[in-house]
Write an enzyme that holds these catalytic residues in place. Structure first.
Site, PDB file in Angstrom:
ATOM      1  N   LYS A 216      -2.128  -4.574 -42.288  1.00 35.66           N
ATOM      2  CA  LYS A 216      -1.698  -5.996 -41.697  1.00 35.66           C
ATOM      3  C   LYS A 216      -2.246  -6.989 -42.692  1.00 35.66           C
ATOM      4  O   LYS A 216      -3.392  -6.862 -43.124  1.00 35.66           O
ATOM      5  CB  LYS A 216      -2.390  -6.137 -40.397  1.00 35.66           C
ATOM      6  CG  LYS A 216      -1.497  -5.043 -39.280  1.00 35.66           C
ATOM      7  CD  LYS A 216      -2.073  -5.467 -37.933  1.00 35.66           C
ATOM      8  CE  LYS A 216      -1.396  -4.532 -37.016  1.00 35.66           C
ATOM      9  NZ  LYS A 216      -2.190  -4.531 -35.731  1.00 35.66           N
TER      10      LYS A 216
ATOM     11  N   ARG B 270      -6.145   1.968 -23.562  1.00 34.13           N
ATOM     12  CA  ARG B 270      -6.580   1.248 -24.728  1.00 34.13           C
ATOM     13  C   ARG B 270      -7.649   0.330 -24.533  1.00 34.13           C
ATOM     14  O   ARG B 270      -8.124  -0.034 -25.567  1.00 34.13           O
ATOM     15  CB  ARG B 270      -5.026   0.339 -24.779  1.00 34.13           C
ATOM     16  CG  ARG B 270      -4.260   0.923 -25.735  1.00 34.13           C
ATOM     17  CD  ARG B 270      -2.917  -0.044 -25.789  1.00 34.13           C
ATOM     18  NE  ARG B 270      -2.142   0.014 -24.447  1.00 34.13           N
ATOM     19  CZ  ARG B 270      -1.146  -0.887 -24.210  1.00 34.13           C
ATOM     20  NH1 ARG B 270      -0.386  -1.418 -25.219  1.00 34.13           N
ATOM     21  NH2 ARG B 270      -0.407  -0.738 -22.876  1.00 34.13           N
TER      22      ARG B 270
ATOM     23  N   GLU C 277       0.903  -1.102  -0.085  1.00 34.16           N
ATOM     24  CA  GLU C 277      -0.005   0.003  -0.080  1.00 34.16           C
ATOM     25  C   GLU C 277       0.791   1.399   0.202  1.00 34.16           C
ATOM     26  O   GLU C 277       1.918   1.128   0.672  1.00 34.16           O
ATOM     27  CB  GLU C 277      -0.997  -0.032   1.282  1.00 34.16           C
ATOM     28  CG  GLU C 277      -2.097  -1.104   1.182  1.00 34.16           C
ATOM     29  CD  GLU C 277      -2.943  -1.026   2.197  1.00 34.16           C
ATOM     30  OE1 GLU C 277      -2.740  -0.371   3.178  1.00 34.16           O
ATOM     31  OE2 GLU C 277      -4.122  -1.671   2.367  1.00 34.16           O
TER      32      GLU C 277
ATOM     33  N   GLY D  43       6.531  -5.237 -30.375  1.00 33.60           N
ATOM     34  CA  GLY D  43       6.160  -6.160 -31.469  1.00 33.60           C
ATOM     35  C   GLY D  43       5.640  -5.466 -32.602  1.00 33.60           C
ATOM     36  O   GLY D  43       5.996  -5.600 -33.860  1.00 33.60           O
TER      37      GLY D  43
END
Ligand code: R5P
Length: 298
Positions: free
Chosen positions: A193, A93, A36, A227
């Protein structure tokens, strides 16, 4: 204005204080053996505009809790206005329900800041401006989204990438490449992609891109595992690019990410200091941009 750098942004907080010509008031803090956090404000805040600077890179939950504690304490002690500067906003995200039943994490972070009484939230290169705008309308807090891309592009221009082609790793981030291209001057595009039906591997390509013997820079908001950036850099090197730089606002750089991008052939990795200074990374400071935003708060 009282400037309070939180435990996650001591250095950036000092740079912002320097840009503003004010004294920073870092909090006293420690972590208890069970994990904590303890925080204590070190200066009176009653009746003041309080600016709390706390990025929320790993450990995200701990950094967020410290942010909530600092903002809530300032509110409880009578601050007039609370401005949270969160250069890297964790959970950005997860801004939609991609699958039924998923938590809308970004909405929750904004909701918590709202309920604590924060008035303004300053972030840098929010993952999706569109989602943030939509979520903001459901909360009271005013969100200000700044960008580190012009700073990164200006630095790249100085260090040999003038005229380089700017790319984003996907169509959704094309605004980053377009903003950079205005400074670098070499045009912009984005990767698409492609999945190999036999191997299942993903390849990232830009159709009809003639980049042989040219310079290119890939701009992304975040590098995490590395990546995405590695695949983009590799795609450009396969096309014969002479020099490729990997640029991002938020260098989360999880273990092995830097090596992955270098192995793909990146000649340079550059980021802003929303997260940390990496000694072996070219870094530009977002502090003057944040200081300007604070000066122009109405
Ligand atoms: C994705 O939408 C983001 O903009 C980044 O491309 C992504 O978060 C990078 O992650 P990684 O470095 O793990 O590929």
């Amino acid at each position: 204005m009282i400037l309070i750098p939180g435990p996650a942004s001591i250095e950036l907080g000092s740079r912002i204080a320097l840009s503003l010509g004010v004294k920073p008031h870092p909090v006293e803090h420690r972590i208890f053996p069970d994990g904590e956090s303890y925080v204590r404000l070190t200066t009176p805040v009653e009746g003041e505009t309080v600016v709390i600077i706390q990025t929320t890179a790993p450990k995200q939950d701990q950094r967020l809790m410290q942010l909530f504690m600092m903002a809530g304490t300032a509110k409880g002690l009578g601050a007039k206005r609370i401005v949270c500067v969160v250069p890297y906003l964790a959970y950005s995200r997860q801004d939609k329900r991609f699958k039924e039943g998923e938590a809308l994490s970004l909405d929750m972070v904004l909701g918590l800041l709202d309920s604590i009484g924060a008035d303004d939230l300053i972030v840098v290169d929010a993952h999706s401006t569109e989602s943030l705008d939509k979520i903001e309308t459901e909360h009271e807090i005013n969100v200000h989204n700044l960008s580190a891309i012009p700073l990164l592009a200006k630095e790249l221009k100085k260090i040999g990438f003038k005229g380089a082609y700017s790319l984003s790793p996907d169509k959704g981030a094309i605004h980053l490449a377009e903003a950079a291209a205005e400074i670098l001057g070499g045009g912009s595009g984005f990767f698409e992609k492609f999945r190999d039906r036999t191997t299942g591997e993903i390849e990232m390509k830009v159709e009809d891109l003639k980049i042989a013997d040219e310079k290119a820079v890939v701009f992304d908001d975040i590098i995490s595992s590395g990546g995405t950036m590695a695949r983009a850099v590799d795609g450009l090197k396969v096309l014969g690019a002479e020099m490729v730089a990997a640029a991002c606002t938020h260098a989360l750089l999880m273990k092995g990410a830097k090596e992955k991008i270098e192995k793909a052939g990146a000649d340079l990795i550059i980021s802003s200091d929303t997260i940390q200074d990496c000694e072996d990374l070219v870094t530009v400071s977002i502090a003057p941009t944040i200081a300007d935003a604070l000066k122009s708060l109405k």
